[in-house]
Motif scaffolding. Sequence first.
Motif, PDB file in Angstrom:
ATOM      1  N   ALA A 118      52.990  60.653  -5.510  1.00  0.00           N
ATOM      2  CA  ALA A 118      51.848  60.220  -4.710  1.00  0.00           C
ATOM      3  C   ALA A 118      50.763  59.588  -5.575  1.00  0.00           C
ATOM      4  N   VAL A 119      50.558  60.112  -6.790  1.00  0.00           N
ATOM      5  CA  VAL A 119      49.556  59.545  -7.691  1.00  0.00           C
ATOM      6  C   VAL A 119      49.941  58.129  -8.095  1.00  0.00           C
ATOM      7  N   VAL A 120      51.210  57.918  -8.435  1.00  0.00           N
ATOM      8  CA  VAL A 120      51.665  56.571  -8.804  1.00  0.00           C
ATOM      9  C   VAL A 120      51.472  55.604  -7.636  1.00  0.00           C
ATOM     10  N   GLU A 121      51.894  56.014  -6.447  1.00  0.00           N
ATOM     11  CA  GLU A 121      51.742  55.142  -5.279  1.00  0.00           C
ATOM     12  C   GLU A 121      50.280  54.788  -5.046  1.00  0.00           C
ATOM     13  N   THR A 122      49.404  55.776  -5.168  1.00  0.00           N
ATOM     14  CA  THR A 122      47.977  55.531  -4.927  1.00  0.00           C
ATOM     15  C   THR A 122      47.406  54.543  -5.934  1.00  0.00           C
ATOM     16  N   LEU A 123      47.741  54.717  -7.206  1.00  0.00           N
ATOM     17  CA  LEU A 123      47.217  53.828  -8.245  1.00  0.00           C
ATOM     18  C   LEU A 123      47.804  52.422  -8.154  1.00  0.00           C
ATOM     19  N   ALA A 124      49.012  52.306  -7.596  1.00  0.00           N
ATOM     20  CA  ALA A 124      49.725  51.017  -7.619  1.00  0.00           C
ATOM     21  C   ALA A 124      49.549  50.192  -6.363  1.00  0.00           C
ATOM     22  N   THR A 125      49.030  50.769  -5.290  1.00  0.00           N
ATOM     23  CA  THR A 125      48.944  50.033  -4.031  1.00  0.00           C
ATOM     24  C   THR A 125      47.603  49.322  -3.906  1.00  0.00           C
ATOM     25  N   LYS A 126      47.608  48.231  -3.169  1.00  0.00           N
ATOM     26  CA  LYS A 126      46.411  47.409  -3.017  1.00  0.00           C
ATOM     27  C   LYS A 126      45.329  48.101  -2.210  1.00  0.00           C
ATOM     28  N   SER A 127      45.721  49.105  -1.417  1.00  0.00           N
ATOM     29  CA  SER A 127      44.717  49.830  -0.649  1.00  0.00           C
ATOM     30  C   SER A 127      43.784  50.605  -1.581  1.00  0.00           C
ATOM     31  N   HIS A 128      44.264  50.895  -2.799  1.00  0.00           N
ATOM     32  CA  HIS A 128      43.428  51.542  -3.806  1.00  0.00           C
ATOM     33  C   HIS A 128      42.865  50.444  -4.704  1.00  0.00           C
ATOM     34  N   ARG A 129      42.286  50.814  -5.821  1.00  0.00           N
ATOM     35  CA  ARG A 129      41.648  49.825  -6.695  1.00  0.00           C
ATOM     36  C   ARG A 129      42.594  49.230  -7.728  1.00  0.00           C
ATOM     37  N   GLN A 130      43.783  49.773  -7.854  1.00  0.00           N
ATOM     38  CA  GLN A 130      44.802  49.270  -8.770  1.00  0.00           C
ATOM     39  C   GLN A 130      44.309  49.102 -10.203  1.00  0.00           C
ATOM     40  N   PRO A 131      43.885  50.181 -10.859  1.00  0.00           N
ATOM     41  CA  PRO A 131      43.536  50.065 -12.280  1.00  0.00           C
ATOM     42  C   PRO A 131      44.788  49.797 -13.113  1.00  0.00           C
ATOM     43  N   LYS A 132      44.602  49.258 -14.285  1.00  0.00           N
ATOM     44  CA  LYS A 132      45.727  49.067 -15.209  1.00  0.00           C
ATOM     45  C   LYS A 132      46.145  50.456 -15.694  1.00  0.00           C
ATOM     46  N   THR A 133      47.416  50.794 -15.522  1.00  0.00           N
ATOM     47  CA  THR A 133      47.833  52.177 -15.716  1.00  0.00           C
ATOM     48  C   THR A 133      49.083  52.290 -16.576  1.00  0.00           C
ATOM     49  N   LEU A 134      49.055  53.230 -17.504  1.00  0.00           N
ATOM     50  CA  LEU A 134      50.243  53.663 -18.241  1.00  0.00           C
ATOM     51  C   LEU A 134      50.542  55.081 -17.772  1.00  0.00           C
ATOM     52  N   PHE A 135      51.748  55.284 -17.231  1.00  0.00           N
ATOM     53  CA  PHE A 135      52.102  56.578 -16.637  1.00  0.00           C
ATOM     54  C   PHE A 135      53.389  57.071 -17.291  1.00  0.00           C
ATOM     55  N   ALA A 136      53.262  58.077 -18.148  1.00  0.00           N
ATOM     56  CA  ALA A 136      54.430  58.624 -18.839  1.00  0.00           C
ATOM     57  C   ALA A 136      54.931  59.852 -18.087  1.00  0.00           C
ATOM     58  N   THR A 137      56.242  59.945 -17.885  1.00  0.00           N
ATOM     59  CA  THR A 137      56.796  61.065 -17.141  1.00  0.00           C
ATOM     60  C   THR A 137      58.252  61.303 -17.522  1.00  0.00           C
ATOM     61  N   HIS A 138      58.714  62.542 -17.323  1.00  0.00           N
ATOM     62  CA  HIS A 138      60.126  62.859 -17.448  1.00  0.00           C
ATOM     63  C   HIS A 138      60.773  63.048 -16.089  1.00  0.00           C
ATOM     64  N   TYR A 139      60.044  62.779 -15.014  1.00  0.00           N
ATOM     65  CA  TYR A 139      60.641  62.787 -13.678  1.00  0.00           C
ATOM     66  C   TYR A 139      61.404  61.472 -13.503  1.00  0.00           C
ATOM     67  N   HIS A 140      62.712  61.493 -13.724  1.00  0.00           N
ATOM     68  CA  HIS A 140      63.492  60.262 -13.633  1.00  0.00           C
ATOM     69  C   HIS A 140      63.455  59.669 -12.222  1.00  0.00           C
ATOM     70  N   GLU A 141      63.224  60.513 -11.221  1.00  0.00           N
ATOM     71  CA  GLU A 141      63.175  60.016  -9.845  1.00  0.00           C
ATOM     72  C   GLU A 141      62.087  58.961  -9.658  1.00  0.00           C
ATOM     73  N   LEU A 142      61.008  59.040 -10.426  1.00  0.00           N
ATOM     74  CA  LEU A 142      59.896  58.108 -10.270  1.00  0.00           C
ATOM     75  C   LEU A 142      60.264  56.687 -10.665  1.00  0.00           C
ATOM     76  N   THR A 143      61.327  56.527 -11.437  1.00  0.00           N
ATOM     77  CA  THR A 143      61.691  55.179 -11.869  1.00  0.00           C
ATOM     78  C   THR A 143      62.141  54.307 -10.695  1.00  0.00           C
ATOM     79  N   ASP A 144      62.501  54.932  -9.567  1.00  0.00           N
ATOM     80  CA  ASP A 144      62.880  54.152  -8.391  1.00  0.00           C
ATOM     81  C   ASP A 144      61.698  53.416  -7.773  1.00  0.00           C
ATOM     82  N   LEU A 145      60.472  53.776  -8.168  1.00  0.00           N
ATOM     83  CA  LEU A 145      59.296  53.148  -7.579  1.00  0.00           C
ATOM     84  C   LEU A 145      59.180  51.664  -7.937  1.00  0.00           C
ATOM     85  N   ASP A 146      59.819  51.250  -9.027  1.00  0.00           N
ATOM     86  CA  ASP A 146      59.728  49.827  -9.372  1.00  0.00           C
ATOM     87  C   ASP A 146      60.501  48.961  -8.383  1.00  0.00           C
TER      88      ASP A 146
END
Length: 239
Positions: free
Chosen positions: A77-105
């Motif tokens: 949910a944090v990645v979606e919020t930071l990446a969507t235009k409805s939010h402010r879309q700051p430039k973000t580096l997001f490190a994680t070991h949740y491999h499931e999140l890689t599907d967001l691209d």
Amino acid sequence: AHAGCFVPAKEAKIPIVDRIFARVGASDNIARGQSTFMVEMQETAKILNTATSQSLVILDEIGRGTATFDGLSIAWAVVETLATKSHRQPKTLFATHYHELTDLDRSLESVSNLNVSVKEWEDNVVFLHKIVPGAADKSYGIHVARLAGVPDEVNQRAKDILAQLEAEHLDERGRPKISRPDKSRSSGGLQLTLFGVAEHPILDEIREQKINDLTPLEALERLQRWQTQLSTESLPKPR
């Protein structure tokens, strides 16, 4: 670069940023009754509520301080919020070991995957200290545990457990299973979850319902609600 530090790159385009937000590391505030995870969530909340489109946000392992499903859900949910235009879309580096999140691209145009290149050789790994495009296909926590001096019997047992977990939780292509609609069905009675096929939530509700605690009228009302809910859905047929 703006602070005069060395930038380890042949070429870089670095825009002006108004603020830098970093949520890295683990700390607590026991004196105030705040656990490590509470501090992490407080800092994450401040970033989400304060960062602008000109900010630089650095987040590391969001959600790892709680249960797996809770943490993964929060991180997603944090990645979606930071990446969507409805939010402010700051430039973000997001490190994680949740491999499931890689599907967001695949679903978010502003998200792209990078990973640290690793070379495997004779059951050993060499970290190449090189960033390459794409998602990592695995983590190397057990290798790191061995480098740290964890006993061999513990590492070997961890490998056995990992192999069993991966066999149950990866799809036929070796990728983590993630929740998405089952297109083979016209209704929502059966869907894929993070770890396979899920039953309809009503079945869990029925199993957990304490029948003896219901009055006859409450039981009829509960049954009518379930029937109404299922009128537009279909449960998987028993095998």
